[in-house]
Structure formats: structure tokens, C-alpha cells
Design a protein around this motif. Structure first.
Motif, PDB file in Angstrom:
ATOM      1  N   GLU A 128    -122.016 -31.503 -42.522  1.00  0.00           N
ATOM      2  CA  GLU A 128    -121.854 -30.074 -42.804  1.00  0.00           C
ATOM      3  C   GLU A 128    -122.568 -29.735 -44.103  1.00  0.00           C
ATOM      4  O   GLU A 128    -122.238 -30.252 -45.172  1.00  0.00           O
ATOM      5  CB  GLU A 128    -120.366 -29.729 -42.911  1.00  0.00           C
ATOM      6  CG  GLU A 128    -120.103 -28.250 -43.147  1.00  0.00           C
ATOM      7  CD  GLU A 128    -118.632 -27.939 -43.329  1.00  0.00           C
ATOM      8  OE1 GLU A 128    -118.315 -26.768 -43.632  1.00  0.00           O
ATOM      9  OE2 GLU A 128    -117.801 -28.855 -43.193  1.00  0.00           O
ATOM     10  N   ARG A 129    -123.536 -28.845 -44.002  1.00  0.00           N
ATOM     11  CA  ARG A 129    -124.341 -28.463 -45.169  1.00  0.00           C
ATOM     12  C   ARG A 129    -123.717 -27.308 -45.943  1.00  0.00           C
ATOM     13  O   ARG A 129    -122.883 -26.579 -45.437  1.00  0.00           O
ATOM     14  CB  ARG A 129    -125.733 -28.035 -44.723  1.00  0.00           C
ATOM     15  CG  ARG A 129    -126.548 -29.101 -44.079  1.00  0.00           C
ATOM     16  CD  ARG A 129    -127.739 -28.501 -43.354  1.00  0.00           C
ATOM     17  NE  ARG A 129    -128.623 -27.737 -44.233  1.00  0.00           N
ATOM     18  CZ  ARG A 129    -129.461 -26.793 -43.801  1.00  0.00           C
ATOM     19  NH1 ARG A 129    -129.495 -26.478 -42.519  1.00  0.00           N
ATOM     20  NH2 ARG A 129    -130.237 -26.166 -44.650  1.00  0.00           N
ATOM     21  N   GLY A 130    -124.190 -27.162 -47.192  1.00  0.00           N
ATOM     22  CA  GLY A 130    -123.850 -25.986 -47.977  1.00  0.00           C
ATOM     23  C   GLY A 130    -122.382 -25.830 -48.283  1.00  0.00           C
ATOM     24  O   GLY A 130    -121.853 -24.718 -48.288  1.00  0.00           O
ATOM     25  N   VAL A 131    -121.711 -26.938 -48.574  1.00  0.00           N
ATOM     26  CA  VAL A 131    -120.257 -26.887 -48.770  1.00  0.00           C
ATOM     27  C   VAL A 131    -119.867 -26.663 -50.234  1.00  0.00           C
ATOM     28  O   VAL A 131    -118.693 -26.433 -50.523  1.00  0.00           O
ATOM     29  CB  VAL A 131    -119.583 -28.174 -48.246  1.00  0.00           C
ATOM     30  CG1 VAL A 131    -119.734 -28.262 -46.732  1.00  0.00           C
ATOM     31  CG2 VAL A 131    -120.165 -29.417 -48.911  1.00  0.00           C
ATOM     32  N   VAL A 132    -120.838 -26.734 -51.143  1.00  0.00           N
ATOM     33  CA  VAL A 132    -120.567 -26.524 -52.567  1.00  0.00           C
ATOM     34  C   VAL A 132    -121.420 -25.353 -53.058  1.00  0.00           C
ATOM     35  O   VAL A 132    -122.646 -25.384 -52.946  1.00  0.00           O
ATOM     36  CB  VAL A 132    -120.855 -27.794 -53.394  1.00  0.00           C
ATOM     37  CG1 VAL A 132    -120.697 -27.515 -54.887  1.00  0.00           C
ATOM     38  CG2 VAL A 132    -119.928 -28.923 -52.959  1.00  0.00           C
ATOM     39  N   LYS A 133    -120.788 -24.357 -53.600  1.00  0.00           N
ATOM     40  CA  LYS A 133    -121.454 -23.108 -53.951  1.00  0.00           C
ATOM     41  C   LYS A 133    -122.571 -23.295 -54.973  1.00  0.00           C
ATOM     42  O   LYS A 133    -123.636 -22.681 -54.861  1.00  0.00           O
ATOM     43  CB  LYS A 133    -120.408 -22.127 -54.492  1.00  0.00           C
ATOM     44  CG  LYS A 133    -120.963 -20.788 -54.948  1.00  0.00           C
ATOM     45  CD  LYS A 133    -119.846 -19.881 -55.441  1.00  0.00           C
ATOM     46  CE  LYS A 133    -120.381 -18.546 -55.918  1.00  0.00           C
ATOM     47  NZ  LYS A 133    -119.284 -17.642 -56.381  1.00  0.00           N
ATOM     48  N   TYR A 134    -122.358 -24.115 -55.979  1.00  0.00           N
ATOM     49  CA  TYR A 134    -123.262 -24.138 -57.121  1.00  0.00           C
ATOM     50  C   TYR A 134    -124.367 -25.191 -57.033  1.00  0.00           C
ATOM     51  O   TYR A 134    -125.344 -25.137 -57.790  1.00  0.00           O
ATOM     52  CB  TYR A 134    -122.466 -24.344 -58.408  1.00  0.00           C
ATOM     53  CG  TYR A 134    -121.452 -23.261 -58.643  1.00  0.00           C
ATOM     54  CD1 TYR A 134    -121.848 -21.967 -58.967  1.00  0.00           C
ATOM     55  CD2 TYR A 134    -120.087 -23.517 -58.509  1.00  0.00           C
ATOM     56  CE1 TYR A 134    -120.913 -20.953 -59.163  1.00  0.00           C
ATOM     57  CE2 TYR A 134    -119.150 -22.520 -58.708  1.00  0.00           C
ATOM     58  CZ  TYR A 134    -119.568 -21.240 -59.037  1.00  0.00           C
ATOM     59  OH  TYR A 134    -118.650 -20.246 -59.218  1.00  0.00           O
ATOM     60  N   ALA A 135    -124.232 -26.151 -56.136  1.00  0.00           N
ATOM     61  CA  ALA A 135    -125.218 -27.232 -56.052  1.00  0.00           C
ATOM     62  C   ALA A 135    -126.467 -26.770 -55.302  1.00  0.00           C
ATOM     63  O   ALA A 135    -126.385 -25.974 -54.367  1.00  0.00           O
ATOM     64  CB  ALA A 135    -124.606 -28.441 -55.363  1.00  0.00           C
ATOM     65  N   GLU A 136    -127.635 -27.300 -55.697  1.00  0.00           N
ATOM     66  CA  GLU A 136    -128.884 -26.976 -55.012  1.00  0.00           C
ATOM     67  C   GLU A 136    -128.899 -27.547 -53.583  1.00  0.00           C
ATOM     68  O   GLU A 136    -129.623 -27.063 -52.723  1.00  0.00           O
ATOM     69  CB  GLU A 136    -130.083 -27.498 -55.808  1.00  0.00           C
ATOM     70  CG  GLU A 136    -130.432 -26.693 -57.046  1.00  0.00           C
ATOM     71  CD  GLU A 136    -129.486 -26.927 -58.215  1.00  0.00           C
ATOM     72  OE1 GLU A 136    -129.272 -25.976 -58.993  1.00  0.00           O
ATOM     73  OE2 GLU A 136    -128.955 -28.060 -58.353  1.00  0.00           O
ATOM     74  N   GLY A 137    -128.123 -28.582 -53.360  1.00  0.00           N
ATOM     75  CA  GLY A 137    -127.973 -29.143 -52.022  1.00  0.00           C
ATOM     76  C   GLY A 137    -126.614 -29.804 -51.906  1.00  0.00           C
ATOM     77  O   GLY A 137    -126.126 -30.379 -52.881  1.00  0.00           O
ATOM     78  N   SER A 138    -125.990 -29.727 -50.735  1.00  0.00           N
ATOM     79  CA  SER A 138    -124.683 -30.373 -50.579  1.00  0.00           C
ATOM     80  C   SER A 138    -124.431 -30.677 -49.111  1.00  0.00           C
ATOM     81  O   SER A 138    -125.001 -30.046 -48.212  1.00  0.00           O
ATOM     82  CB  SER A 138    -123.554 -29.509 -51.141  1.00  0.00           C
ATOM     83  OG  SER A 138    -123.474 -28.273 -50.466  1.00  0.00           O
ATOM     84  N   CYS A 139    -123.563 -31.658 -48.879  1.00  0.00           N
ATOM     85  CA  CYS A 139    -123.219 -32.055 -47.522  1.00  0.00           C
ATOM     86  C   CYS A 139    -121.851 -32.731 -47.518  1.00  0.00           C
ATOM     87  O   CYS A 139    -121.576 -33.574 -48.370  1.00  0.00           O
ATOM     88  CB  CYS A 139    -124.275 -33.029 -46.976  1.00  0.00           C
ATOM     89  SG  CYS A 139    -123.925 -33.671 -45.321  1.00  0.00           S
ATOM     90  N   MET A 140    -121.024 -32.335 -46.571  1.00  0.00           N
ATOM     91  CA  MET A 140    -119.797 -33.079 -46.297  1.00  0.00           C
ATOM     92  C   MET A 140    -120.083 -33.955 -45.090  1.00  0.00           C
ATOM     93  O   MET A 140    -120.316 -33.452 -43.988  1.00  0.00           O
ATOM     94  CB  MET A 140    -118.627 -32.148 -46.014  1.00  0.00           C
ATOM     95  CG  MET A 140    -117.344 -32.883 -45.600  1.00  0.00           C
ATOM     96  SD  MET A 140    -116.641 -33.907 -46.909  1.00  0.00           S
ATOM     97  CE  MET A 140    -115.802 -32.633 -47.875  1.00  0.00           C
ATOM     98  N   VAL A 141    -120.104 -35.269 -45.308  1.00  0.00           N
ATOM     99  CA  VAL A 141    -120.420 -36.193 -44.224  1.00  0.00           C
ATOM    100  C   VAL A 141    -119.148 -36.910 -43.799  1.00  0.00           C
ATOM    101  O   VAL A 141    -118.353 -37.347 -44.632  1.00  0.00           O
ATOM    102  CB  VAL A 141    -121.517 -37.197 -44.640  1.00  0.00           C
ATOM    103  CG1 VAL A 141    -121.168 -37.931 -45.928  1.00  0.00           C
ATOM    104  CG2 VAL A 141    -121.785 -38.207 -43.528  1.00  0.00           C
ATOM    105  N   LYS A 142    -118.972 -37.016 -42.480  1.00  0.00           N
ATOM    106  CA  LYS A 142    -117.805 -37.698 -41.935  1.00  0.00           C
ATOM    107  C   LYS A 142    -118.256 -38.716 -40.905  1.00  0.00           C
ATOM    108  O   LYS A 142    -118.961 -38.378 -39.947  1.00  0.00           O
ATOM    109  CB  LYS A 142    -116.833 -36.698 -41.294  1.00  0.00           C
ATOM    110  CG  LYS A 142    -116.246 -35.690 -42.278  1.00  0.00           C
ATOM    111  CD  LYS A 142    -115.293 -34.718 -41.582  1.00  0.00           C
ATOM    112  CE  LYS A 142    -114.710 -33.706 -42.576  1.00  0.00           C
ATOM    113  NZ  LYS A 142    -113.799 -32.744 -41.913  1.00  0.00           N
ATOM    114  N   PHE A 143    -117.882 -39.968 -41.144  1.00  0.00           N
ATOM    115  CA  PHE A 143    -118.024 -41.023 -40.142  1.00  0.00           C
ATOM    116  C   PHE A 143    -116.594 -41.379 -39.740  1.00  0.00           C
ATOM    117  O   PHE A 143    -115.930 -42.161 -40.417  1.00  0.00           O
ATOM    118  CB  PHE A 143    -118.696 -42.267 -40.735  1.00  0.00           C
ATOM    119  CG  PHE A 143    -120.198 -42.231 -40.836  1.00  0.00           C
ATOM    120  CD1 PHE A 143    -120.880 -41.064 -41.099  1.00  0.00           C
ATOM    121  CD2 PHE A 143    -120.933 -43.398 -40.677  1.00  0.00           C
ATOM    122  CE1 PHE A 143    -122.257 -41.040 -41.212  1.00  0.00           C
ATOM    123  CE2 PHE A 143    -122.303 -43.394 -40.785  1.00  0.00           C
ATOM    124  CZ  PHE A 143    -122.983 -42.222 -41.048  1.00  0.00           C
TER     125      PHE A 143
END
Length: 239
Positions: A17-32
């Protein structure tokens, strides 16, 4: 039979899941499966002192686990005053895995720091971190492109990077070990590969019984299948 009842070559449920942190230039919540890692990528106009004036950038990583990411509370490393050896090893692995496909010259004299924070651990935290880190890094580089921060047209990010664990459990090579399998495996290994199937790093250990070349090749074949699937998911995530 695997504890999860998965087929030997079956991944856990994977989401990016991309864009999960408002202030970061890039972010991802990854789930395995039940392993969940929050990844952020931060652009900084600074470099390690030894890189200054060389006309190229740097990609580095930091890794950590929240105290209750595991069954029992783990003491924060900050309260101990230092990182443990496992943490240092994993964050170095993440950093060099990402750098393997970044054109550091095209990046310019800037640094991208990728932070991987394990929220919940159920095996494979380093492989999930690397796979999600690539997505966050791709978003950060996309953020820079949208602001015309690169010269020329050469791609800064030259390929995908993903990682997966494999192991020999009850005599059978299996893909993407969760904790129940990892803690009982005869052999476990981590494979980091590019999108076109080239190897960045392989970590393999005989936990109980030494493994043969044929068994290693079986693990490699599983890893290639697993990484190919993860790369497809990465491409869908950033499309």
C-alpha cells in the motif's frame, strides 16, 4: 504439510500500500501475511562526508522493530544505547540491495534514507522490508521527477528489487517461511534479486542439517518464482 497449509511454492498473502505517510516523499505499508512493515523514503540534500564533491548520491537504510512487534516485548534499542548486530546487518542489507539498481550518478549529490519499521513480525521481516522499500524508493524518485530534479533522460531506478525467504521444512523446500516454519526449518535462506532475475545477495544457513547443492538449487528455483510474483505486485502498485 506446512503449518499454514500453503503449497510449497505458495507465498503468503502479500500487499503493498503506497502513500501511507503524509510527509514522506515515498512510503509503503508492506504485508507478507502477518509480517507488517512500514517503510518511508526521505530525500535529503546531504551526503556522507566521504561522498561530498564526487557528483553522485547515496541510498541508505535504517531498520527497527517496535517493542511489541513480537510475542514478547523487545526492549527498544535506544534505551540500550546501541543497535544490536542483527539490526545493523539487516539495514546494511536493505541499503545495498536498493543501491544495486539505482543510478547514483543520476541521483546527484543527494541522499535518500529508507526507514523500515517492523510493526508486526511473523518471519521474513528483512525480505518484506526490501520488497516494500523498493516501492517507497520508486515513489520518492517519482516525486523528484515531478519536480524536474534530474538532468537527462536516463532512468534513475534501473530495475525492480524484491526479496523472499526459502527453506527446507520437514525435508521439503518451501517458499516464504513464516515464524512457525522458520523456527523449525532444517535450512533457511534469503534471496534478493532484480526484476530481470539477477542475484543481488543470497544468505543461506543450515540450521540443523547441512544441505546439498541440489537442495540449494531447489531453493533458488522457488526464490526465482517468488521474486517474479513480488515484482509483478510491485509493478501493479506503482503503475
Amino acid at each position: 504439510m506446512r503449518p499454514s497449509r500453503r503449497a510449497p511454492d505458495e507465498l503468503r498473502a502479500v500487499s503493498l500500500e503506497r502513500g501511507v505517510v503524509k510527509y514522506a516523499e515515498g512510503s509503503c505499508m508492506v504485508k507478507f501475511g502477518d509480517t507488517h512493515v512500514l517503510v518511508t523514503a526521505t530525500l535529503e540534500d546531504r551526503l556522507p562526508p566521504w561522498l561530498k564533491g564526487q557528483g553522485r548520491g547515496w541510498v541508505t537504510a535504517e531498520y527497527g522493530m517496535l517493542p511489541r512487534a513480537t510475542l514478547e516485548r523487545t526492549r527498544r534499542e535506544a534505551s540500550a544505547g546501541k543497535q544490536n548486530g542483527r539490526t545493523v546487518e539487516i539495514q546494511r542489507l536493505i541499503g545495498r540491495s536498493l543501491r544495486a539498481t539505482v543510478d547514483l550518478q543520476a541521483l546527484g549529490e543527494r541522499q535518500i534514507t529508507v526507514d523500515c519499521d517492523v510493526i508486526q513480525a511473523d518471519g521474513g521481516t528483512r525480505t518484506a522490508s526490501i520488497t516494500g522499500a523498493w516501492v517507497a524508493l520508486a515513489d520518492c524518485i517519482g516525486w523528484m521527477k515531478s519536480r524536474n530534479m534530474f538532468k537527462g533522460t536516463a532512468p534513475v531506478l534501473r530495475d525492480n528489487v524484491a526479496a523472499i525467504s526459502c527453506g527446507i521444512y520437514n525435508g521439503t523446500p518451501v517458499l516464504d517461511l513464516d515464524y512457525a516454519e522458520d523456527s523449525e526449518a532444517d535450512t533457511d535462506a534469503n534471496f534478493v534479486m532484480t526484476g530481470d532475475g539477477r542475484i543481488i545477495e543470497v544468505q543461506g544457513t543450515a540450521e540443523k542439517t547441512p544441505f546439498s547443492q541440489d537442495e540449494f538449487l531447489a531453493l533458488m528455483a522457488l526464490a526465482q518464482k517468488g521474486v517474479a510474483r513480488l515484482v509483478d505486485l510491485q509493478k501493479m502498485a506503482v503503475a
